[in-house]
Write a protein that holds these residues in place. Structure first.
Motif, PDB file in Angstrom:
ATOM      1  N   TYR A  72      15.905   0.328   8.308  1.00  0.00           N
ATOM      2  CA  TYR A  72      14.839   0.882   8.904  1.00  0.00           C
ATOM      3  C   TYR A  72      14.621   2.055   8.767  1.00  0.00           C
ATOM      4  O   TYR A  72      13.420   2.586   8.882  1.00  0.00           O
ATOM      5  CB  TYR A  72      15.039   0.461  10.488  1.00  0.00           C
ATOM      6  CG  TYR A  72      16.233   1.132  11.161  1.00  0.00           C
ATOM      7  CD1 TYR A  72      16.329   2.377  11.122  1.00  0.00           C
ATOM      8  CD2 TYR A  72      17.460   0.269  11.615  1.00  0.00           C
ATOM      9  CE1 TYR A  72      17.594   3.056  11.875  1.00  0.00           C
ATOM     10  CE2 TYR A  72      18.373   0.736  12.343  1.00  0.00           C
ATOM     11  CZ  TYR A  72      18.657   2.206  12.314  1.00  0.00           C
ATOM     12  OH  TYR A  72      19.773   2.772  12.742  1.00  0.00           O
ATOM     13  N   LEU A  73      15.506   2.819   7.840  1.00  0.00           N
ATOM     14  CA  LEU A  73      15.105   4.282   7.483  1.00  0.00           C
ATOM     15  C   LEU A  73      14.093   3.997   6.388  1.00  0.00           C
ATOM     16  O   LEU A  73      13.331   5.398   6.082  1.00  0.00           O
ATOM     17  CB  LEU A  73      16.555   4.898   7.146  1.00  0.00           C
ATOM     18  CG  LEU A  73      17.515   5.147   8.010  1.00  0.00           C
ATOM     19  CD1 LEU A  73      18.790   5.658   7.627  1.00  0.00           C
ATOM     20  CD2 LEU A  73      16.681   6.245   9.267  1.00  0.00           C
ATOM     21  N   GLN A  74      13.747   3.152   5.815  1.00  0.00           N
ATOM     22  CA  GLN A  74      12.857   2.948   4.471  1.00  0.00           C
ATOM     23  C   GLN A  74      11.591   3.851   4.787  1.00  0.00           C
ATOM     24  O   GLN A  74      11.264   4.402   3.693  1.00  0.00           O
ATOM     25  CB  GLN A  74      13.143   1.791   4.059  1.00  0.00           C
ATOM     26  CG  GLN A  74      14.488   1.557   3.208  1.00  0.00           C
ATOM     27  CD  GLN A  74      14.463   0.210   2.608  1.00  0.00           C
ATOM     28  OE1 GLN A  74      13.528  -0.758   2.441  1.00  0.00           O
ATOM     29  NE2 GLN A  74      15.564  -0.285   1.966  1.00  0.00           N
ATOM     30  N   ASP A  75      10.697   3.166   5.494  1.00  0.00           N
ATOM     31  CA  ASP A  75       9.472   3.685   5.753  1.00  0.00           C
ATOM     32  C   ASP A  75       9.599   5.172   5.913  1.00  0.00           C
ATOM     33  O   ASP A  75       8.455   5.968   5.365  1.00  0.00           O
ATOM     34  CB  ASP A  75       8.910   2.873   6.908  1.00  0.00           C
ATOM     35  CG  ASP A  75       8.317   1.588   6.398  1.00  0.00           C
ATOM     36  OD1 ASP A  75       7.294   1.294   5.830  1.00  0.00           O
ATOM     37  OD2 ASP A  75       9.031   0.690   6.646  1.00  0.00           O
ATOM     38  N   GLY A  76      10.237   5.851   6.863  1.00  0.00           N
ATOM     39  CA  GLY A  76      10.672   7.080   7.160  1.00  0.00           C
ATOM     40  C   GLY A  76      10.703   7.777   5.914  1.00  0.00           C
ATOM     41  O   GLY A  76       9.961   8.882   5.584  1.00  0.00           O
ATOM     42  N   MET A  77      11.811   7.218   5.106  1.00  0.00           N
ATOM     43  CA  MET A  77      12.141   7.955   3.918  1.00  0.00           C
ATOM     44  C   MET A  77      10.842   8.031   3.022  1.00  0.00           C
ATOM     45  O   MET A  77      10.706   9.126   2.241  1.00  0.00           O
ATOM     46  CB  MET A  77      13.068   7.171   3.352  1.00  0.00           C
ATOM     47  CG  MET A  77      13.943   7.464   2.202  1.00  0.00           C
ATOM     48  SD  MET A  77      14.789   9.009   2.671  1.00  0.00           S
ATOM     49  CE  MET A  77      14.796  10.010   0.982  1.00  0.00           C
ATOM     50  N   VAL A  99       6.687  10.801  -0.165  1.00  0.00           N
ATOM     51  CA  VAL A  99       5.397  11.089  -0.445  1.00  0.00           C
ATOM     52  C   VAL A  99       4.855  12.423  -0.246  1.00  0.00           C
ATOM     53  O   VAL A  99       4.084  12.997  -1.090  1.00  0.00           O
ATOM     54  CB  VAL A  99       4.424   9.842   0.025  1.00  0.00           C
ATOM     55  CG1 VAL A  99       4.224  10.037   1.452  1.00  0.00           C
ATOM     56  CG2 VAL A  99       2.912  10.137  -0.916  1.00  0.00           C
ATOM     57  N   ILE A 100       5.167  12.839   0.834  1.00  0.00           N
ATOM     58  CA  ILE A 100       4.868  14.270   1.517  1.00  0.00           C
ATOM     59  C   ILE A 100       5.420  15.610   0.231  1.00  0.00           C
ATOM     60  O   ILE A 100       4.595  16.095  -0.541  1.00  0.00           O
ATOM     61  CB  ILE A 100       5.049  14.836   2.611  1.00  0.00           C
ATOM     62  CG1 ILE A 100       4.047  13.766   3.811  1.00  0.00           C
ATOM     63  CG2 ILE A 100       4.678  16.071   3.161  1.00  0.00           C
ATOM     64  CD1 ILE A 100       4.423  13.937   4.937  1.00  0.00           C
ATOM     65  N   GLY A 157       7.831   8.061   3.670  1.00  0.00           N
ATOM     66  CA  GLY A 157       6.893   9.117   4.154  1.00  0.00           C
ATOM     67  C   GLY A 157       7.248  10.447   3.584  1.00  0.00           C
ATOM     68  O   GLY A 157       6.394  11.119   3.272  1.00  0.00           O
ATOM     69  N   LEU A 158       8.626  10.571   3.880  1.00  0.00           N
ATOM     70  CA  LEU A 158       8.931  12.213   3.759  1.00  0.00           C
ATOM     71  C   LEU A 158       8.935  12.246   1.912  1.00  0.00           C
ATOM     72  O   LEU A 158       8.585  13.395   1.646  1.00  0.00           O
ATOM     73  CB  LEU A 158      10.321  12.255   3.877  1.00  0.00           C
ATOM     74  CG  LEU A 158      10.747  12.222   5.273  1.00  0.00           C
ATOM     75  CD1 LEU A 158      12.142  12.569   5.705  1.00  0.00           C
ATOM     76  CD2 LEU A 158       9.991  13.344   6.111  1.00  0.00           C
ATOM     77  N   VAL A 205       3.806  15.116  -3.239  1.00  0.00           N
ATOM     78  CA  VAL A 205       2.326  15.638  -3.219  1.00  0.00           C
ATOM     79  C   VAL A 205       2.170  17.069  -3.039  1.00  0.00           C
ATOM     80  O   VAL A 205       1.591  17.665  -3.854  1.00  0.00           O
ATOM     81  CB  VAL A 205       1.289  15.031  -2.131  1.00  0.00           C
ATOM     82  CG1 VAL A 205      -0.016  15.880  -2.074  1.00  0.00           C
ATOM     83  CG2 VAL A 205       1.214  13.522  -2.201  1.00  0.00           C
ATOM     84  N   MET A 231       0.783  -1.158  -0.114  1.00  0.00           N
ATOM     85  CA  MET A 231      -0.029  -0.133  -0.134  1.00  0.00           C
ATOM     86  C   MET A 231       0.744   1.214   0.077  1.00  0.00           C
ATOM     87  O   MET A 231       0.753   2.241  -0.919  1.00  0.00           O
ATOM     88  CB  MET A 231      -0.766  -0.051   1.057  1.00  0.00           C
ATOM     89  CG  MET A 231      -1.825   1.143   1.058  1.00  0.00           C
ATOM     90  SD  MET A 231      -3.302   0.699   2.419  1.00  0.00           S
ATOM     91  CE  MET A 231      -2.557   1.455   3.890  1.00  0.00           C
ATOM     92  N   PHE A 232       1.745   1.195   0.936  1.00  0.00           N
ATOM     93  CA  PHE A 232       2.577   2.442   1.179  1.00  0.00           C
ATOM     94  C   PHE A 232       3.443   2.709   0.005  1.00  0.00           C
ATOM     95  O   PHE A 232       3.727   3.815  -0.520  1.00  0.00           O
ATOM     96  CB  PHE A 232       3.243   2.228   2.488  1.00  0.00           C
ATOM     97  CG  PHE A 232       3.946   3.611   2.911  1.00  0.00           C
ATOM     98  CD1 PHE A 232       3.418   4.761   2.649  1.00  0.00           C
ATOM     99  CD2 PHE A 232       4.960   3.518   4.021  1.00  0.00           C
ATOM    100  CE1 PHE A 232       3.980   5.897   3.106  1.00  0.00           C
ATOM    101  CE2 PHE A 232       5.407   4.503   4.413  1.00  0.00           C
ATOM    102  CZ  PHE A 232       5.004   5.943   4.477  1.00  0.00           C
ATOM    103  N   ILE A 282       1.625   3.673  -3.706  1.00  0.00           N
ATOM    104  CA  ILE A 282       0.925   4.928  -3.621  1.00  0.00           C
ATOM    105  C   ILE A 282       2.235   5.990  -3.517  1.00  0.00           C
ATOM    106  O   ILE A 282       2.059   6.853  -4.293  1.00  0.00           O
ATOM    107  CB  ILE A 282       0.023   5.104  -2.515  1.00  0.00           C
ATOM    108  CG1 ILE A 282      -1.087   4.494  -2.746  1.00  0.00           C
ATOM    109  CG2 ILE A 282      -0.252   6.598  -2.390  1.00  0.00           C
ATOM    110  CD1 ILE A 282      -2.236   4.305  -1.751  1.00  0.00           C
TER     111      ILE A 282
END
Lengths: 321, 313
Positions: A294-299, A304-305, A301-302, A308, A248-249, A252
């Motif tokens: 472990y940095l990947q999800d945070g990365m 996608v913001i 997140g940044l 957008v 999902m993450f 998108i």
């Protein structure tokens, strides 16, 4: 020359420039990044993700969103294993039947998704999120929480048989991307997605059956998720209820980073291809240059913001929910 | 008595019918001890749902609640030894701050809330993995009992969690009914453009709504980690779906503006009874997610205010 830096041009070419820039950056830090072996690794990681991302691209182009992919991919992957085993356990023994059956199953899940969204008039993000939960739940139910394994060398050739260094599944994905591109630019349905995304009321007023287009979009997305489910099994040789986790993450983020606007009507399959490559190059490059994973999800997140924000025309909207 | 006037009463009628239904099937269910322990077990979920109510009340959504609670279980486990009681303050400030960040991204950067909270959730997940080294952590049992033991004990036959839940509910109810903030949130949920046009600082109130949601998700995580005496980056997975279900079956629609925290209290009880009844009717734990997914669809379809949606995207 004055018109070179228009908004459309920036959206079209900026993602590609970012991709090239990233590849130069990672190569400069660690030359091992720029090797055929590493590219094959990126391609394998990106293959199922690209199928999911292409599926959701059709939906985002319509201005809706689909969050059901984790459930759909998990469920189709699990179902694929079961049908595959029930029909012989090897491609040669007739288990190829599983492929069309699962594509149909994906279409069916997409149909349910579309019907819930359109007929019950529930916003797509929530309808699809709920369907996704149901999909994961169904996968847990079928497997009882266990892992289902497939052991067929012919089927695993998707991963093991390499042409020019890249496994067969990469070529399957390229063919699927071409089909998606054909649907997008050379069929009425593809044009209609843009009509709905560009202005739903206008499309409706000009006689388009918007609700049918929406439902068909979700059906199409479901088929692509099913392909991702099959490739996921080919990649890992097994399926479980969490086979779709994280899609999902990643999908998108990829679609948005590639330049497909969340508001609909802008961007398309090629943006998504570039976006998936950007996300996977970053994920791979971070490991190659020695950053912890472990940095990947945070990365993401940044990323996608930022994507957008950059793709939003801030003068044209007054508020978002 | 038409359907529209009956609608606000659906949640508690549903709850009564469900309780009666399960009670007739198994009279043991209605014993006070059973009901109390049932209620005590659901408190972390209730606190998270309480927070989500604020995000949904203004017409948004907070998909980061679960990742937030995950991260807080890790934070609480790691810093309990060095910070003592202050770890609670750290958790709440962290939740409030990250919620504020989600709100800022949504209102100032025009990123839809389901994306912005998903992204902040990704950041939370990274932090949790980093802090925990991707392992399950344990709290020092003596220290936990000394500092936070009061959270999970019993007073008479009443689980202490229920007092925490009641206190938080009272605070939230006060905010909702008796403060300018509560009034403003209602205005934003009922009609954001009208609220902005009448001079309300919509941006600030929306950011606060997300911040409250984050803070309550953090408290839920803290309580959960105290209960389990530890934390891990995925320990609270499975909270998000029932929490959203609790808010929606309680009668706060996805479109916002009506319902509120009292509705969520009833919604959470409905979720608890559904869970318990599934056990009685022999529905496996593995099937629960499917059931709640279907309940979610029904709840949205019944509560959503379609007059607010010109086109359903």
């Amino acid at each position: 020359m004055k018109r070179l830096m228009t908004r459309e041009n920036a959206i079209r070419w900026a993602p590609l420039l970012v991709l090239i820039g990233l590849m130069i950056l990672f190569t400069a830090i660690n030359p091992a990044f720029l090797s055929q072996r590493n590219f094959a690794r990126i391609a394998i990681a990106a293959a199922p993700a690209l199928m999911v991302a292409i599926g959701v691209t059709f939906i985002i182009v319509m201005g809706s969103i689909d969050l059901s992919m984790e459930g759909t991919v998990g469920l189709t992957a699990v179902l694929f294993c079961f049908v595959f085993l029930a029909t012989g356990g090897t491609l040669a023994a007739g288990a190829w039947v599983a492929v069309p059956v699962i594509l149909l199953a994906g279409a069916l899940i997409g149909l349910v998704n579309g019907l819930v969204h359109v007929k019950l008039r529930i916003p797509s993000f929530m309808a699809s999120l709920a369907i996704g939960f149901v999909g994961t739940g169904a996968a847990v139910l079928i497997t009882g929480g266990d892992i289902v394994k497939i052991d067929d060398d012919t089927f695993r050739a998707l991963l093991t048989w390499r042409i020019a260094g890249f496994p067969l599944m990469v070529y399957v994905v390229i063919v699927m991307a071409l089909i998606a591109w054909f649907i997008q630019s050379h069929t009425t349905l593809g044009r209609n997605f843009y009509a709905v995304g560009g202005g739903e009321e206008l499309a409706h007023a000009s006689g388009l059956n918007v609700r049918r287009v929406r439902i068909l979009g979700f059906v199409l997305a479901g088929v692509f998720y099913a392909v991702a489910g099959i490739l996921q099994v080919a990649k890992l040789g097994q399926a479980e209820s969490v086979s779709g986790a994280n899609f999902m993450f990643i999908s998108i983020t990829s679609v948005v980073v590639g330049g497909v606007a969340l508001w609909g009507g802008i961007g398309g399959i090629w943006n998504t291809v570039v976006g998936v490559l950007i996300v996977n190059v970053i994920n791979n490059g971070m490991v190659v240059i020695g950053l912890p994973d472990y940095l990947q999800d945070g990365m993401l997140g940044l990323l996608v913001i930022v994507a957008v924000v950059l793709s939003t025309d801030r003068r044209s909207i007054s508020f978002v929910k | 008595m038409d359907l529209q006037r009956l609608k606000p009463h659906f949640p508690w009628i549903t709850l009564l019918v469900l309780v009666a239904f399960v009670g007739i099937t198994d009279p043991n269910f209605l014993k006070p001890a059973n009901l109390l322990s049932l209620a005590g077990d659901i408190v972390p979920l209730f606190i998270m749902a309480l927070g989500l109510t604020f995000a949904i009340y203004i017409g948004g959504i907070d998909l980061s609640a679960q990742s937030m609670a995950n991260m807080i279980t890790v934070v609480a486990s790691v810093y309990l030894a060095s910070l003592g009681l202050w770890v609670a303050a750290l958790c709440i400030v962290l939740g409030f701050g990250l919620g504020l960040l989600s709100g800022f991204i949504t209102t100032r950067l025009f990123v839809p809330s389901f994306i912005s909270t998903l992204a902040v959730g990704g950041v939370c997940f990274s932090v949790a993995q980093w802090l925990s080294g991707n392992r399950a952590l344990n709290m020092d049992a003596d220290q936990r009992d000394a500092l936070f033991g009061w959270m999970i004990g019993r007073t008479g036959i009443i689980p202490n969690e229920l007092f925490i839940a009641a206190a938080l509910l009272a605070i939230c109810l006060f905010i909702e009914r008796r403060t300018t903030l509560g009034r403003a949130l209602k205005a934003v949920g009922a009609g954001e453009l009208a609220a902005a046009a009448s001079g309300l600082n919509v941006t600030r109130y929306k950011m606060l709504a997300f911040a409250i949601s984050g803070a309550l998700a953090a408290i839920a995580g803290l309580l959960f980690s105290v209960k389990l005496s530890g934390g891990a980056p995925t320990i609270a997975n499975g909270f998000l779906l029932p929490a959203i279900v609790a808010v929606l079956v309680g009668g706060t629609p996805l479109t916002g503006g009506v319902g509120g925290v009292l509705n969520t209290a009833i919604g959470t009880m409905i979720v608890a009874v559904i869970r318990a009844s599934m056990l009685y009717f022999g529905v496996q734990a593995t099937q629960q997610q499917m059931v709640f997914g279907l309940v979610l669809i029904v709840a949205i379809a019944l509560t959503i205010d379609r007059s607010k949606l010109r086109t359903v995207k």
